[in-house]
Design a protein around this motif. Structure first.
Motif, PDB file in Angstrom:
ATOM      1  N   LYS A  17       7.468 -13.490   2.812  1.00 49.62           N
ATOM      2  CA  LYS A  17       6.400 -13.928   3.542  1.00 49.62           C
ATOM      3  C   LYS A  17       5.674 -12.606   4.078  1.00 49.62           C
ATOM      4  O   LYS A  17       4.681 -12.552   3.976  1.00 49.62           O
ATOM      5  N   GLY A  18       6.411 -11.427   4.470  1.00 46.05           N
ATOM      6  CA  GLY A  18       5.754 -10.377   4.690  1.00 46.05           C
ATOM      7  C   GLY A  18       5.042  -9.776   3.845  1.00 46.05           C
ATOM      8  O   GLY A  18       3.895  -9.126   3.902  1.00 46.05           O
ATOM      9  N   LEU A  19       5.232  -9.631   2.409  1.00 44.26           N
ATOM     10  CA  LEU A  19       4.604  -9.290   1.408  1.00 44.26           C
ATOM     11  C   LEU A  19       3.112 -10.063   1.282  1.00 44.26           C
ATOM     12  O   LEU A  19       2.276  -9.410   0.756  1.00 44.26           O
ATOM     13  N   ILE A  20       3.382 -11.429   1.385  1.00 48.15           N
ATOM     14  CA  ILE A  20       2.063 -12.137   1.225  1.00 48.15           C
ATOM     15  C   ILE A  20       1.058 -11.841   2.469  1.00 48.15           C
ATOM     16  O   ILE A  20       0.146 -11.584   2.247  1.00 48.15           O
ATOM     17  N   ILE A  21       1.858 -11.651   3.541  1.00 49.92           N
ATOM     18  CA  ILE A  21       1.024 -11.278   4.897  1.00 49.92           C
ATOM     19  C   ILE A  21       0.197 -10.110   4.408  1.00 49.92           C
ATOM     20  O   ILE A  21      -0.978  -9.838   4.881  1.00 49.92           O
ATOM     21  N   GLU A  22       0.881  -8.992   3.845  1.00 47.82           N
ATOM     22  CA  GLU A  22       0.420  -7.727   3.666  1.00 47.82           C
ATOM     23  C   GLU A  22      -0.511  -7.603   2.527  1.00 47.82           C
ATOM     24  O   GLU A  22      -1.186  -6.571   2.118  1.00 47.82           O
ATOM     25  N   ASP A  23      -0.746  -8.904   1.998  1.00 45.51           N
ATOM     26  CA  ASP A  23      -1.556  -8.819   0.719  1.00 45.51           C
ATOM     27  C   ASP A  23      -0.889  -8.093  -0.517  1.00 45.51           C
ATOM     28  O   ASP A  23      -1.602  -7.242  -1.263  1.00 45.51           O
ATOM     29  N   LYS A  24       0.439  -7.815  -0.468  1.00 40.95           N
ATOM     30  CA  LYS A  24       1.081  -7.306  -1.745  1.00 40.95           C
ATOM     31  C   LYS A  24       1.649  -8.085  -2.698  1.00 40.95           C
ATOM     32  O   LYS A  24       2.294  -7.563  -3.712  1.00 40.95           O
ATOM     33  N   PHE A  25       1.748  -9.359  -2.473  1.00 37.25           N
ATOM     34  CA  PHE A  25       1.955 -10.298  -3.454  1.00 37.25           C
ATOM     35  C   PHE A  25       1.303 -11.487  -3.370  1.00 37.25           C
ATOM     36  O   PHE A  25       1.091 -11.971  -2.184  1.00 37.25           O
ATOM     37  N   SER A  26       0.862 -12.191  -4.425  1.00 38.18           N
ATOM     38  CA  SER A  26       0.423 -13.474  -4.548  1.00 38.18           C
ATOM     39  C   SER A  26       1.296 -14.397  -5.187  1.00 38.18           C
ATOM     40  O   SER A  26       2.001 -14.110  -6.471  1.00 38.18           O
ATOM     41  N   PRO A  27       1.366 -15.560  -4.909  1.00 34.11           N
ATOM     42  CA  PRO A  27       2.200 -16.725  -5.566  1.00 34.11           C
ATOM     43  C   PRO A  27       1.743 -16.860  -6.870  1.00 34.11           C
ATOM     44  O   PRO A  27       2.294 -17.492  -7.897  1.00 34.11           O
ATOM     45  N   PHE A  28       0.299 -16.646  -7.208  1.00 37.79           N
ATOM     46  CA  PHE A  28       0.060 -16.915  -8.523  1.00 37.79           C
ATOM     47  C   PHE A  28      -0.145 -15.650  -9.410  1.00 37.79           C
ATOM     48  O   PHE A  28      -1.148 -15.678 -10.093  1.00 37.79           O
TER      49      PHE A  28
END
Length: 682
Positions: free
Chosen positions: A605-616
């Motif tokens: 969740k933190g990585l997604i918020i920081e735009d360091k990971f995308s589910p796709f």
């Protein structure tokens, strides 16, 4: 007979009307007087009697009857009206002897706007006629650096040399490229000698000869009559094949694709091709068509814009207070006490009431889902309560929102949907797929059968991304897992209990269901739950924090940043699509989630918020094993919104529109994703 044909035409008009709304286009006939000003025109040229392509007849000269027709010229008026009777009579006349009288039009930027003969155009378009005789007056725009104008000046030169008016291009150079390809073709092309001209029958005072045949008035041309016939025949075959292969979905003209095709194949070869051969050629070079023009994407705001507190905005911004509060209206086309969807928006309305206190009045109206009722609710909020901002909370209400946006240009109207932005209203939605990915991780970790159920509503924009993200999250922690999607909107479903019965029969032990419980129902079938002998055991829930979204938007308005906080071009429409980073969506985990799994989810969740990971962001393959996106390449926002395919570990299909119940059909016609029937071509 003609009455039945009118009813059919009216259905086509209603369908085009809805499609225009869903695509952010004006739903009635464009009016030339509204498009141009007198100072925009350099000159007017009388072209005389010309056979013009019907597909280029797009609007009317003045506003008189524009709202009697949908944007495709099909009628919208009641069949029993005087208009309906005249249309039907004209239809009978066409069937008996054909429509021969020429219409009158203005040509502007290679489009035609009817001065006289709207119903004749409507009837001939209904019968899919190719062209219509018309007295044409060309309105020549002043030359500028606008590429549309420069393309049109190139077209005027091309038309003068060839008389061809049915091929259009998006960029400068297209007509020159076409003339060059025909010039070098030895069998079907070439050019006439410099001294050779062909006499034309007629002049600026031409009239139809009674047979419906019209000869262009310009006497000189560079191509022979045989070349003109070969070109038109080849182009029409290509046009038919291109549309059949899905070319209409691309942001290019048929002419753009045609010139690419003949530059690769050669004009002589294309003239000798049958339609099947052309279709094969189109499929083989589909990628070339995709890059002809840069694909336009609706501007999507993925995160709330930074607050701008310039001195000018502070001066111009209204000073809201208890004596002069900002009046905001919410329209629910359903009862919040009986709907989890409207209940969540009602929580958002109550949130902003508390946040802004006496600086804001948050009104609400509940009505049924009929468009006229929604329009009436908006009108009531504006005219009787002075609402300055209105939120309509379903995609189904986008049509009513647009009509009122046109009627009340000073009212800020926002509709809860995605991919429906246009200049009359703004749209908003929550980027739920991020939270669904995290929920899928939990499902994959706790399943004992490797079978997970996903209860989905409508196959519309965004929903497919939610399903795919959930399945990808489950696969990340459990490569063996399969996600079985169940659609509640299928017409063959007797009750929702039939879906739950199939879930039990298939051995599914974890289910992702509706995101929140209905306030009036006592059920544990919401969020994500595990099926146990004692009934559903709730594990986690993805939630919408609509109040956070409404708060950010209202702050923009109160600070005077509505016009400039988002787009580089202030007139460009905006679609707010905010997610975890904005606090608009979130995930709630119960104590049933194992501690290690909870920790992993929090990290992701933190990585997604920081735009360091995308589910796709990983390798994406569809159910047939086709590579959609390689590892490390993230699909564009537009591609995520419009996903019309399911990832490889999903069991089930995106339903066809014929499989849906009547309520779902209406919504899917406006905002539905469609499976690509020509995937081999794209």
């Amino acid at each position: 007979m003609s009455i039945e044909l009118y009813e059919k035409a009216k259905k086509m008009g209603n369908k085009a009307y809805k499609a225009s709304l869903s695509e952010g286009r004006y739903p009635f006939l464009p009016v030339l007087d509204d498009i141009i000003n007198r100072e925009d025109i350099a000159s007017e040229v009388n072209l005389g009697l010309v056979d013009i392509p019907l597909d280029r007849v797009v609007g009317t000269s003045t506003s008189g009857r524009t709202q009697a027709f949908a944007s495709n010229f099909m009628p919208l008026m009641d069949p029993k009206s005087e208009f309906g009777a005249k249309w039907s009579a004209l239809c009978d006349a066409h069937l008996e002897e054909g429509i021969r009288d020429a219409i009158k039009v203005y040509e502007y930027l290679n489009y035609y706007y009817v001065v006289e003969g709207n119903k004749r155009v409507s009837v001939l378009k209904f019968f899919e006629a190719d062209s219509i005789p018309a007295f044409v007056t060309r309105k020549v725009p002043k030359l500028s650096d606008d590429e549309i104008v420069k393309v049109y000046y190139e077209y005027m030169d091309f038309y003068k040399k060839t008389g061809v008016n049915y091929i259009t291009f998006s960029h400068v150079g297209g007509y020159e490229r076409l003339m060059e390809q025909v010039r070098v073709a030895t069998e079907h092309g070439g050019e006439l000698g410099d001294e050779t001209t062909v006499s034309a029958v007629g002049s600026t005072s031409d009239t139809a000869d009674g047979s419906g045949t019209v000869i262009r008035a310009d006497a000189s041309k560079i191509w022979s009559d045989d070349t003109l016939l070969e070109l038109k025949a080849a182009y029409k075959r290509f046009e038919k094949a291109f549309k059949q292969k899905g070319g209409g979905r691309l942001d290019i003209t048929t002419g753009d694709a045609f010139i690419v095709f003949i530059e690769l194949k050669g004009f002589d070869a294309v003239c000798d091709m049958g339609i099947d051969e052309i279709e094969e050629g189109i499929a083989a070079m589909w990628q070339e068509f995709l890059v002809v023009n840069e694909k336009y994407e609706v501007e999507v705001s993925l995160d709330p814009p930074e607050e701008k507190k310039s001195k000018l905005s502070q001066i111009l911004a209204p000073n809201y207070s208890a004596s002069k509060p900002l009046k905001v209206g919410f329209v629910y086309d359903g009862d919040p006490s009986k709907s989890d969807w409207f209940y969540q928006h009602e929580l958002g309305r109550n949130y902003i009431k508390e946040e802004f206190g006496d600086k804001l009045v948050a009104l609400k109206i509940s009505c049924n889902g009929k468009e006229e009722e929604i329009i009436s609710a908006i009108e009531d909020l504006v005219e009787n309560h002075g609402a300055e901002v209105i939120f309509t909370t379903t995609a189904q209400s986008v049509g009513a929102s647009l009509k009122c946006g046109i009627k009340y240009p000073n009212v800020k109207i926002l509709n809860c949907s995605i991919n429906t932005s246009h200049r009359y209203i703004r749209t908003y939605d929550a980027r739920l797929y991020e939270a669904k990915f995290l929920s899928g991780m939990i499902a994959g970790a706790i399943t004992d059968t490797d079978k997970i159920g996903y209860v989905a509503t409508y196959p519309i924009y965004g929903i497919t991304a939610n399903i795919n993200a959930f399945a990808l999250g489950a696969h990340m922690v459990n490569p063996k897992v399969k996600v079985h999607v169940k659609w509640t909107s299928l017409k063959d479903n007797q009750t929702k209990n039939d879906i739950y019965k199939s879930i039990y029969e298939e051995g599914i032990d974890v289910v992702s269901d509706q995101d929140m419980i209905n306030p009036s129902e006592a059920s544990r079938k919401f969020g994500m739950y595990r099926l146990t002998v004692n009934g559903p055991e709730n594990v986690t829930m993805t939630v919408y924090n609509w109040g956070k979204l409404y708060e950010r938007i209202i702050n923009m308005i109160m600070q005077g940043n509505w016009s400039s906080a988002d787009a580089e071009n202030e007139s460009k429409p905006i679609n707010y699509w905010w997610g975890l980073s904005a606090g608009v969506v979130d995930i709630i985990m119960s104590e049933k989630v194992p501690a290690d799994t909870r920790r992993l989810v929090e990290i992701m969740k933190g990585l997604i918020i920081e735009d360091k990971f995308s589910p796709f962001g990983g390798e994406l393959k569809d159910q047939e094993g086709n590579l959609i996106s390689p590892d490390g390449e993230v699909p564009s926002v537009d591609e995520i919104i419009k996903m019309n395919w399911l990832v490889s570990n999903v069991v089930g299909e995106i339903p066809e529109i014929e499989e849906l119940d009547e309520e779902a059909k209406i919504l899917v016609e406006m905002k539905g994703v469609q499976k690509d029937e020509n995937s081999s071509a794209g």
